[in-house]
Design a protein around this motif. Structure first.
Motif, mmCIF file in Angstrom:
data_model
loop_
_atom_site.group_PDB
_atom_site.id
_atom_site.type_symbol
_atom_site.label_atom_id
_atom_site.label_comp_id
_atom_site.label_asym_id
_atom_site.label_seq_id
_atom_site.Cartn_x
_atom_site.Cartn_y
_atom_site.Cartn_z
ATOM 1 N N LYS A 1 0.855 -1.205 0.000
ATOM 2 C CA LYS A 1 0.000 0.000 0.000
ATOM 3 C C LYS A 1 0.890 1.254 0.000
ATOM 4 N N GLU B 1 -10.923 -10.979 -1.859
ATOM 5 C CA GLU B 1 -10.664 -10.200 -0.656
ATOM 6 C C GLU B 1 -11.986 -9.663 -0.110
ATOM 7 N N GLY C 1 -7.554 -5.379 6.597
ATOM 8 C CA GLY C 1 -7.017 -4.451 7.582
ATOM 9 C C GLY C 1 -7.814 -4.391 8.871
ATOM 10 N N SER D 1 -6.506 -9.862 6.272
ATOM 11 C CA SER D 1 -5.940 -10.158 7.597
ATOM 12 C C SER D 1 -5.242 -11.516 7.647
ATOM 13 N N GLY E 1 -1.597 -7.750 3.264
ATOM 14 C CA GLY E 1 -1.344 -6.330 3.490
ATOM 15 C C GLY E 1 -0.438 -6.129 4.692
HETATM 16 C C1 PEP Z 1 -4.841 -6.039 1.322
HETATM 17 O O1 PEP Z 1 -4.534 -4.879 1.423
HETATM 18 O O2 PEP Z 1 -4.988 -6.543 0.201
HETATM 19 C C2 PEP Z 1 -5.029 -6.816 2.554
HETATM 20 C C3 PEP Z 1 -5.504 -8.027 2.440
HETATM 21 O O3 PEP Z 1 -4.689 -6.211 3.736
HETATM 22 P P1 PEP Z 1 -4.585 -6.919 5.197
HETATM 23 O O4 PEP Z 1 -3.770 -8.184 5.007
HETATM 24 O O5 PEP Z 1 -3.883 -5.931 6.048
HETATM 25 O O6 PEP Z 1 -5.970 -7.230 5.639
#
Ligand code: PEP
Length: 255
Positions: free
Chosen positions: A11, A167, A173, A213, A234
């Motif tokens: 990101k 996702e 997040g 996550s 992420g």
């Molecule tokens: C992402 O940004 O694609 C993501 C899955 O973030 P996180 O792993 O922090 O949930």
């Protein structure tokens, strides 16, 4: 046979210096890891430096976005050819943050996917339902619409080469991971639609990875699901140790 695919989405984190320090350490830690495709997605500013730092290693590089035009008066945008020229082989398209914050629709995602493939990049196409959509029992119709519209006009051979990232927006997040069963159900549905709309060969070869996550302590149960081919990570991709642990634990032998 699909080998696990683990991508770290950084990101808007890491300067060029921080990104290069990270991959210099990562490439040493994972140098003997086989049977996993490993990708990091730095911000645009660091794509070239990171690609140089991981050249001839088992770590690949993705951009986090692109614009579909080749060049022109599009202030602030970056073309597929520029990304390819900077050394990336992959590009994340349609992340839920881009859909929510920057108004990306499935039609926009589709234009980007086609442009990416045209430039020789492998798209990592993000789809997934919001919490409200899940609570209204609309998860599967939402996924159907996103698959159909985001991947419109692609051939079976193109589908075979790309990566679809499921996702669920409510899991990104938030620390709230989909259970292995929820992920498994969604992935099986996605695979079945890919088979129906693009053919068995495309569906069998396309990687469908999970994001939301993912951490070292939940990756094993997620990839144990037959249709979960890896993860888009992420927060846990920002530290070498946790990202490398996710990579090593995603191998079938580690399940
Ligand atoms: C992402 O940004 O694609 C993501 C899955 O973030 P996180 O792993 O922090 O949930």
């Amino acid at each position: 046979m699909r080998i696990p695919f683990i991508a770290g989405n950084w990101k808007m984190y890491k300067t060029v210096h921080e990104a290069v320090v990270f991959v210099k350490e990562l490439k040493l830690v994972v140098k003997d890891v086989t049977g996993v495709e490993i990708v990091v997605a730095p911000p645009f500013t660091a794509v070239h430096a990171v690609a140089e730092a991981v050249r001839n290693t088992n770590v690949g590089v993705a951009a986090q976005n692109l614009f579909w035009e080749r060049e022109g008066a599009f202030t602030g945008e970056v073309s597929p050819g520029m990304i390819k020229g900077a050394g990336a082989e992959y590009v994340i398209i349609g992340h839920s943050e881009r859909r929510r914050l920057f108004g990306e629709t499935d039609a926009i995602v589709n234009r980007k996917v086609i442009a990416a493939i045209g430039a020789g990049l492998t798209p990592i196409v993000c789809i997934g339902e919001t919490l409200e959509e899940r609570e209204r029992n609309e998860t599967l119709p939402v996924l159907d619409r996103q698959i159909k519209d985001s991947l419109d006009r692609l051939t079976g051979d193109q589908i075979a080469e790309l990566v679809v990232a499921y996702e669920p927006v409510w899991a990104i997040g938030t620390g709230r991971t989909a259970t292995a069963m929820q992920a498994g159900e969604a992935h099986a549905h996605i695979r079945q639609r890919l088979r129906q709309w693009f053919g068995a060969d495309a569906a069998d070869r396309c990687h469908v990875i999970y994001g939301g996550s993912v951490k070292p302590d939940n990756i094993r149960e997620l990839v144990a699901e037959p249709d979960v081919d890896g993860a888009l990570v992420g927060g846990a991709s920002l530290e070498v140790r946790s990202f490398a642990d996710i990579v090593t634990r995603s191998r079938p032998a580690a399940v």
